[in-house]
Structure formats: C-alpha cells, structure tokens
Design an enzyme around this catalytic site. Sequence first.
Site, PDB file in Angstrom:
ATOM      1  N   HIS A  62       0.851  -1.194   0.000  1.00 16.58           N
ATOM      2  CA  HIS A  62       0.000   0.000   0.000  1.00 16.58           C
ATOM      3  C   HIS A  62       0.885   1.242   0.000  1.00 16.58           C
ATOM      4  O   HIS A  62       1.746   1.403   0.861  1.00 16.58           O
ATOM      5  CB  HIS A  62      -0.914   0.003   1.240  1.00 16.58           C
ATOM      6  CG  HIS A  62      -2.095  -0.886   1.106  1.00 16.58           C
ATOM      7  ND1 HIS A  62      -3.334  -0.571   1.601  1.00 16.58           N
ATOM      8  CD2 HIS A  62      -2.226  -2.109   0.507  1.00 16.58           C
ATOM      9  CE1 HIS A  62      -4.194  -1.535   1.315  1.00 16.58           C
ATOM     10  NE2 HIS A  62      -3.538  -2.491   0.657  1.00 16.58           N
TER      11      HIS A  62
ATOM     12  N   TYR B  35      -9.037   5.706   7.642  1.00 18.69           N
ATOM     13  CA  TYR B  35      -9.142   6.062   9.066  1.00 18.69           C
ATOM     14  C   TYR B  35     -10.154   7.201   9.143  1.00 18.69           C
ATOM     15  O   TYR B  35      -9.986   8.212   8.453  1.00 18.69           O
ATOM     16  CB  TYR B  35      -7.805   6.564   9.606  1.00 18.69           C
ATOM     17  CG  TYR B  35      -6.720   5.532   9.762  1.00 18.69           C
ATOM     18  CD1 TYR B  35      -5.964   5.105   8.664  1.00 18.69           C
ATOM     19  CD2 TYR B  35      -6.434   4.972  11.006  1.00 18.69           C
ATOM     20  CE1 TYR B  35      -4.954   4.157   8.810  1.00 18.69           C
ATOM     21  CE2 TYR B  35      -5.420   4.036  11.157  1.00 18.69           C
ATOM     22  CZ  TYR B  35      -4.695   3.628  10.059  1.00 18.69           C
ATOM     23  OH  TYR B  35      -3.703   2.692  10.209  1.00 18.69           O
TER      24      TYR B  35
ATOM     25  N   PRO C 141      -3.764   0.861  18.740  1.00 24.82           N
ATOM     26  CA  PRO C 141      -3.515   0.370  17.369  1.00 24.82           C
ATOM     27  C   PRO C 141      -3.741   1.419  16.275  1.00 24.82           C
ATOM     28  O   PRO C 141      -3.522   1.155  15.115  1.00 24.82           O
ATOM     29  CB  PRO C 141      -4.480  -0.803  17.224  1.00 24.82           C
ATOM     30  CG  PRO C 141      -5.460  -0.673  18.314  1.00 24.82           C
ATOM     31  CD  PRO C 141      -4.858   0.144  19.387  1.00 24.82           C
TER      32      PRO C 141
ATOM     33  N   LYS D 292       1.316   0.305  15.064  1.00 27.07           N
ATOM     34  CA  LYS D 292       2.714   0.206  15.511  1.00 27.07           C
ATOM     35  C   LYS D 292       3.013  -0.996  16.408  1.00 27.07           C
ATOM     36  O   LYS D 292       4.184  -1.340  16.609  1.00 27.07           O
ATOM     37  CB  LYS D 292       3.094   1.484  16.272  1.00 27.07           C
ATOM     38  CG  LYS D 292       3.180   2.710  15.386  1.00 27.07           C
ATOM     39  CD  LYS D 292       4.265   2.567  14.337  1.00 27.07           C
ATOM     40  CE  LYS D 292       4.034   3.487  13.148  1.00 27.07           C
ATOM     41  NZ  LYS D 292       4.366   2.848  11.883  1.00 27.07           N
TER      42      LYS D 292
ATOM     43  N   TYR E 262       4.255   6.746   9.796  1.00 22.50           N
ATOM     44  CA  TYR E 262       3.374   5.618   9.471  1.00 22.50           C
ATOM     45  C   TYR E 262       4.147   4.503   8.765  1.00 22.50           C
ATOM     46  O   TYR E 262       3.970   3.326   9.082  1.00 22.50           O
ATOM     47  CB  TYR E 262       2.210   6.093   8.586  1.00 22.50           C
ATOM     48  CG  TYR E 262       1.089   5.070   8.481  1.00 22.50           C
ATOM     49  CD1 TYR E 262       1.048   4.166   7.417  1.00 22.50           C
ATOM     50  CD2 TYR E 262       0.094   4.989   9.462  1.00 22.50           C
ATOM     51  CE1 TYR E 262       0.034   3.212   7.329  1.00 22.50           C
ATOM     52  CE2 TYR E 262      -0.914   4.038   9.380  1.00 22.50           C
ATOM     53  CZ  TYR E 262      -0.937   3.153   8.307  1.00 22.50           C
ATOM     54  OH  TYR E 262      -1.934   2.199   8.215  1.00 22.50           O
TER      55      TYR E 262
HETATM   56  P1  FAS Z   1       1.908 -11.192  21.935  1.00 22.45           P
HETATM   57  O1  FAS Z   1       0.954 -10.804  23.026  1.00 22.45           O
HETATM   58  O2  FAS Z   1       1.422 -11.291  20.531  1.00 22.45           O
HETATM   59  O3  FAS Z   1       2.533 -12.634  22.270  1.00 22.45           O
HETATM   60  C1  FAS Z   1       2.900 -12.965  23.597  1.00 22.45           C
HETATM   61  C2  FAS Z   1       2.841 -14.471  23.711  1.00 22.45           C
HETATM   62  O4  FAS Z   1       3.265 -14.828  25.046  1.00 22.45           O
HETATM   63  C3  FAS Z   1       1.424 -15.014  23.529  1.00 22.45           C
HETATM   64  O5  FAS Z   1       1.406 -16.054  22.575  1.00 22.45           O
HETATM   65  C4  FAS Z   1       1.045 -15.499  24.931  1.00 22.45           C
HETATM   66  O6  FAS Z   1       0.218 -16.647  24.894  1.00 22.45           O
HETATM   67  C5  FAS Z   1       2.406 -15.834  25.525  1.00 22.45           C
HETATM   68  N1  FAS Z   1       2.400 -15.793  26.999  1.00 22.45           N
HETATM   69  C6  FAS Z   1       1.749 -14.934  27.807  1.00 22.45           C
HETATM   70  N2  FAS Z   1       1.942 -15.268  29.090  1.00 22.45           N
HETATM   71  C7  FAS Z   1       2.756 -16.368  29.095  1.00 22.45           C
HETATM   72  C8  FAS Z   1       3.311 -17.189  30.106  1.00 22.45           C
HETATM   73  N3  FAS Z   1       3.043 -16.959  31.384  1.00 22.45           N
HETATM   74  N4  FAS Z   1       4.100 -18.228  29.749  1.00 22.45           N
HETATM   75  C9  FAS Z   1       4.365 -18.467  28.424  1.00 22.45           C
HETATM   76  N5  FAS Z   1       3.847 -17.743  27.411  1.00 22.45           N
HETATM   77  C10 FAS Z   1       3.053 -16.699  27.760  1.00 22.45           C
HETATM   78  N6  FAS Z   1      -1.259  -4.157  16.792  1.00 22.45           N
HETATM   79  C11 FAS Z   1      -1.401  -3.532  15.604  1.00 22.45           C
HETATM   80  O7  FAS Z   1      -0.414  -3.024  15.073  1.00 22.45           O
HETATM   81  N7  FAS Z   1      -2.639  -3.461  14.996  1.00 22.45           N
HETATM   82  C12 FAS Z   1      -3.757  -4.037  15.557  1.00 22.45           C
HETATM   83  O8  FAS Z   1      -4.845  -3.961  15.005  1.00 22.45           O
HETATM   84  C13 FAS Z   1      -3.645  -4.709  16.773  1.00 22.45           C
HETATM   85  N8  FAS Z   1      -4.742  -5.321  17.341  1.00 22.45           N
HETATM   86  C14 FAS Z   1      -4.585  -5.945  18.560  1.00 22.45           C
HETATM   87  C15 FAS Z   1      -5.682  -6.571  19.198  1.00 22.45           C
HETATM   88  C16 FAS Z   1      -5.532  -7.188  20.443  1.00 22.45           C
HETATM   89  C17 FAS Z   1      -6.725  -7.849  21.116  1.00 22.45           C
HETATM   90  C18 FAS Z   1      -4.286  -7.182  21.080  1.00 22.45           C
HETATM   91  C19 FAS Z   1      -4.121  -7.809  22.443  1.00 22.45           C
HETATM   92  C20 FAS Z   1      -3.200  -6.581  20.460  1.00 22.45           C
HETATM   93  C21 FAS Z   1      -3.333  -5.967  19.190  1.00 22.45           C
HETATM   94  N9  FAS Z   1      -2.257  -5.369  18.542  1.00 22.45           N
HETATM   95  C22 FAS Z   1      -2.369  -4.743  17.360  1.00 22.45           C
HETATM   96  C23 FAS Z   1      -0.965  -5.396  19.108  1.00 22.45           C
HETATM   97  C24 FAS Z   1      -0.365  -6.751  18.786  1.00 22.45           C
HETATM   98  O9  FAS Z   1      -0.316  -6.943  17.402  1.00 22.45           O
HETATM   99  C25 FAS Z   1       0.968  -6.810  19.465  1.00 22.45           C
HETATM  100  O10 FAS Z   1       1.709  -5.621  19.271  1.00 22.45           O
HETATM  101  C26 FAS Z   1       1.777  -7.992  19.018  1.00 22.45           C
HETATM  102  O11 FAS Z   1       0.999  -9.138  19.205  1.00 22.45           O
HETATM  103  C27 FAS Z   1       3.053  -7.999  19.858  1.00 22.45           C
HETATM  104  O12 FAS Z   1       3.635  -9.231  19.728  1.00 22.45           O
HETATM  105  P2  FAS Z   1       4.318  -9.930  21.007  1.00 22.45           P
HETATM  106  O13 FAS Z   1       5.174  -8.943  21.690  1.00 22.45           O
HETATM  107  O14 FAS Z   1       4.882 -11.205  20.506  1.00 22.45           O
HETATM  108  O15 FAS Z   1       3.136 -10.188  22.049  1.00 22.45           O
HETATM  109  C1  PHB Z   2      -5.741  -3.984  10.926  1.00 19.10           C
HETATM  110  O1  PHB Z   2      -5.834  -4.247   9.705  1.00 19.10           O
HETATM  111  O2  PHB Z   2      -6.039  -4.803  11.813  1.00 19.10           O
HETATM  112  C2  PHB Z   2      -5.240  -2.623  11.336  1.00 19.10           C
HETATM  113  C3  PHB Z   2      -4.751  -1.765  10.369  1.00 19.10           C
HETATM  114  C4  PHB Z   2      -4.281  -0.503  10.743  1.00 19.10           C
HETATM  115  C5  PHB Z   2      -4.322  -0.143  12.082  1.00 19.10           C
HETATM  116  C6  PHB Z   2      -4.808  -1.014  13.051  1.00 19.10           C
HETATM  117  C7  PHB Z   2      -5.267  -2.266  12.673  1.00 19.10           C
HETATM  118  O3  PHB Z   2      -3.876   1.091  12.457  1.00 19.10           O
END
Ligand code: FAS
Ligand code: PHB
Length: 390
Positions: free
Chosen positions: A72, A201, A293, A297, A385
């Site tokens: 994009h 957005y 989000p 980032k 971005y």
């Molecule tokens: P993660 O949370 O992905 O991974 C951590 C891992 O550690 C998990 O698999 C968990 O099961 C494991 N863990 C936890 N406790 C543990 C323990 N006690 N023992 C062993 N393992 C354990 N970011 C965006 O950029 N755009 C979005 O739209 C977006 N939507 C999101 C929606 C939700 C509901 C959440 C929670 C986050 C969202 N994020 C989004 C942010 C997300 O993408 C994170 O930045 C990304 O998953 C970060 O990756 P990790 O640091 O690996 O953490």
């Molecule tokens: C998504 O596609 O999940 C998404 C894209 C852009 C954002 C947040 C989430 O800023």
Amino acid sequence: MNTQVAIIGGGPAGLLLSRLLQLNGVDNVVLERRSRDYVLSRIRAGVLEQGLVDLLQEADVHKRLKAEGEVHAGFDIAFHGEVCHLDLAELSDGKTVTVYGQTEVTRDLYDALDAAEATVIHEAENVALHDLDTDNPRVTFELNGQTQQLSATFIAGCDGFHGPSRQAIPASVREEYELTYPFGWLGILSETPPVGEELIYAGHESGFALCSMRSRKLSRYYVQCPSDDDVADWSDDRFWEELKSRLPTADANALVTGPSIEKSIAPLRSYVCEPMSWNRLFLAGDAAHIVPPTGAKGLNLAASDVHYLSRAFIDYFNKGGESLLRDYSKTALSRVWKAERFSWWMTRLLHCFPKQNNFEKNLQSAEFDYLQSSHAAKVALAENYVGLHY
Ligand code: FAS
Ligand code: PHB
C-alpha cells in the site's frame, strides 16, 4: 534442559527472535503458554512496516508475504466527512507498507521453525523466572503436570503485556509510564470485499472507525466503542449501521456488508516499562510496551525490538561482544517512545473523548485542517506511518 537463550512467549516477537537466533547458530528454546491453534486463532495486526518486511526476509519467512501481501502506497484520513489522502510513497521518498495479517506472519514463522526442528514448547504452564541476577538464570514451568527446568545464559521476555517477565524486574528498578483511553476498538472480520483499495481512518462525532483488510476477499473493520462495552451487545447489523454512519458518504454507500467471522473488543492503552532489560533478562514487544492500534505500531515495534535484541545476542555468542546487550534497552526505547508519540497523536486526532470540551474539539479540527493544508504535516505523518529507521 539448558540452552543459550530461553524465550518466554511464542507470539510474533518470540518466534521471530527464535528464528533469527537459530539462523545464526544461537541455541534457543521457546516456552509458550497456549496451544499453537490458540496462538493462530488470534486476529490482531494487519499493517507491516518495510522494516518488518525486511526482517522477515532476513528470517527467510517472506515467500508467502511477497506472494499474498498487498503493498500500500497510501491511505485516507477522513474527519467529519472531509477526506485527506496521504500518498505515502510521494511523501516518504518511495516507502510503503504491506497489508498482511499478523496471524499469517505467525503461521509463516511456525512453519520455518518446524522445518528447522526448532524447540517451541506449547502449553507450558506456570512459567517462572529465577536467578536473573546471577550467571545462571533459569526458568521453571509445568508440562503435562510435570515440573521442568530450563537453564540459559539469557532469558528473553516476549510474553506480551500479561506475561510474567516484566514483573520479574524488581518494582524498585521498574519505571512504568501509562495512559489509558476511555474507549476500545470493536473489530470484526468479514468475508466481504474491502470497501476500497486502501485503508480509511475516519474521525466522526459519533466516534472513530477504520476500514482495513486482509485480502481482496477478507475485510477487517473497527469502530470505537466505550471501554466497558460487551461484544455480545453488538449484533452484526448494529456494527454495520454504526460503521456506515461514521464513514464519508461515498464509502458508506460502497460498503459491502456480510456476516462477521470474528468479533472482539480490544482495550486501548499507551504503556512503557523502563528499563527493557535487567541483568540476564531482556524484554521485547508487548512485554515492555503497548500502543493504541491507531498508528499500526504494536507488531512493528515488536519487530524493531527483535532486530536490536537478536543482533545483541548474536554478537555476544559469536564474537563475545557485550556492548549491544548493554545498550539494548536505551536503543530500543528511543524508537519505542517515538512510536508511542505517533500512536497517541493519531488516537487523539481521530477519537471522540467523552469528557472533551469545545476547546479540545476545536484543537482536533485545527489539527486536521493543518494536516490538509501542510505538506510538512503530511510528510511528518507519512514518515512515522511507514516506520522510522531502525
Ligand atoms: P503477543 O501478546 O502477541 O505474544 C505474547 C505471547 O506470550 C502469547 O502467545 C502469549 O500466549 C504468551 N504468553 C503470555 N503469558 C505467558 C506465560 N506466562 N508463559 C508463556 N507464554 C506466555 N497491533 C497492531 O499493530 N494493529 C492491531 O490492530 C492490533 N490489534 C490488537 C488486538 C488485540 C486484542 C491485542 C491484544 C493486540 C493488538 N495489537 C495490534 C498489538 C499486537 O499486534 C501486538 O503488538 C503484538 O501481538 C506484539 O507481539 P508480542 O510482543 O509477541 O506479544
Ligand atoms: C488492521 O488491519 O487490523 C489494522 C490496520 C491498521 C491499524 C490497526 C489495525 O492502524
């Protein structure tokens, strides 16, 4: 059991770190609390910075991304019906972002680690960190009811916001910085064609909305909702009605609706833990910081942390270097805070804040007017971005 690096958490940060270390001869073990199916069932981020695309190429897990990811070069920001297009490529010397789901990144990493016979232990329960301030740190955990111990030279805390690693840094050492927002994002996934070619957005007096996608047949939409909303109270019809009401008319009329195949509410928070390392423990990703989000980032910050930390571990084990490990926290936090600022700025620009007064509402309008009328303002938004340099 023993290894060189014990990685707690098998999300994108933990799996990408494991893969980069394995490719460079550094032995590591990943301990993940959940099952693989559970990890792969989570729907999260969708926009990859070029830095993350490059890192996935370095990890040799980029083939499906290159084939299926969508590059994009721009997106729309709408504000109370007015639309400002950000031509990212023109504004950032040709840089772009790639739309490819975090779930697919995780799947690609799992496939590569399986092929390399890496050690990723799932359903590891009650993971606990010990002796971090000695030369022999260790992790205990339970597997099928049996207590196990993993000794390591270093421990990487990649266990997300609710994992145990950050708490293993003594409270007297930890500085925590936090903003909570009085709203969340209700997100749905639908097997419908995206409303447009690019992301939209939208700020509106009823609240924020975002039109994103995973492919030309799979759309991802979000609406701002009160942080205490229950997803059970949001029927598909109510969601589509609310989304349409917040989009510019042309987009609302073009929207193709359909049944949701996933629906969930994510809370919004800005959070940073300093330092990101303590003795033999190093934090990466959501374990150390959270962004709303709005700026896309979260996943991309996990990637830059892993870029810095993997190099530091590789330098230590392969060349005996210690400076990259010593400087890791400071280096990572410099980029983290700039992404925190950008994510906060995008969130403040586009969301309705319940207690906002008229002055603050006029500030939002002025911010958007400035963005629309200033090339410099567009350049500043675009360079953040697409991702600041690592
Ligand atoms: P993660 O949370 O992905 O991974 C951590 C891992 O550690 C998990 O698999 C968990 O099961 C494991 N863990 C936890 N406790 C543990 C323990 N006690 N023992 C062993 N393992 C354990 N970011 C965006 O950029 N755009 C979005 O739209 C977006 N939507 C999101 C929606 C939700 C509901 C959440 C929670 C986050 C969202 N994020 C989004 C942010 C997300 O993408 C994170 O930045 C990304 O998953 C970060 O990756 P990790 O640091 O690996 O953490
Ligand atoms: C998504 O596609 O999940 C998404 C894209 C852009 C954002 C947040 C989430 O800023």
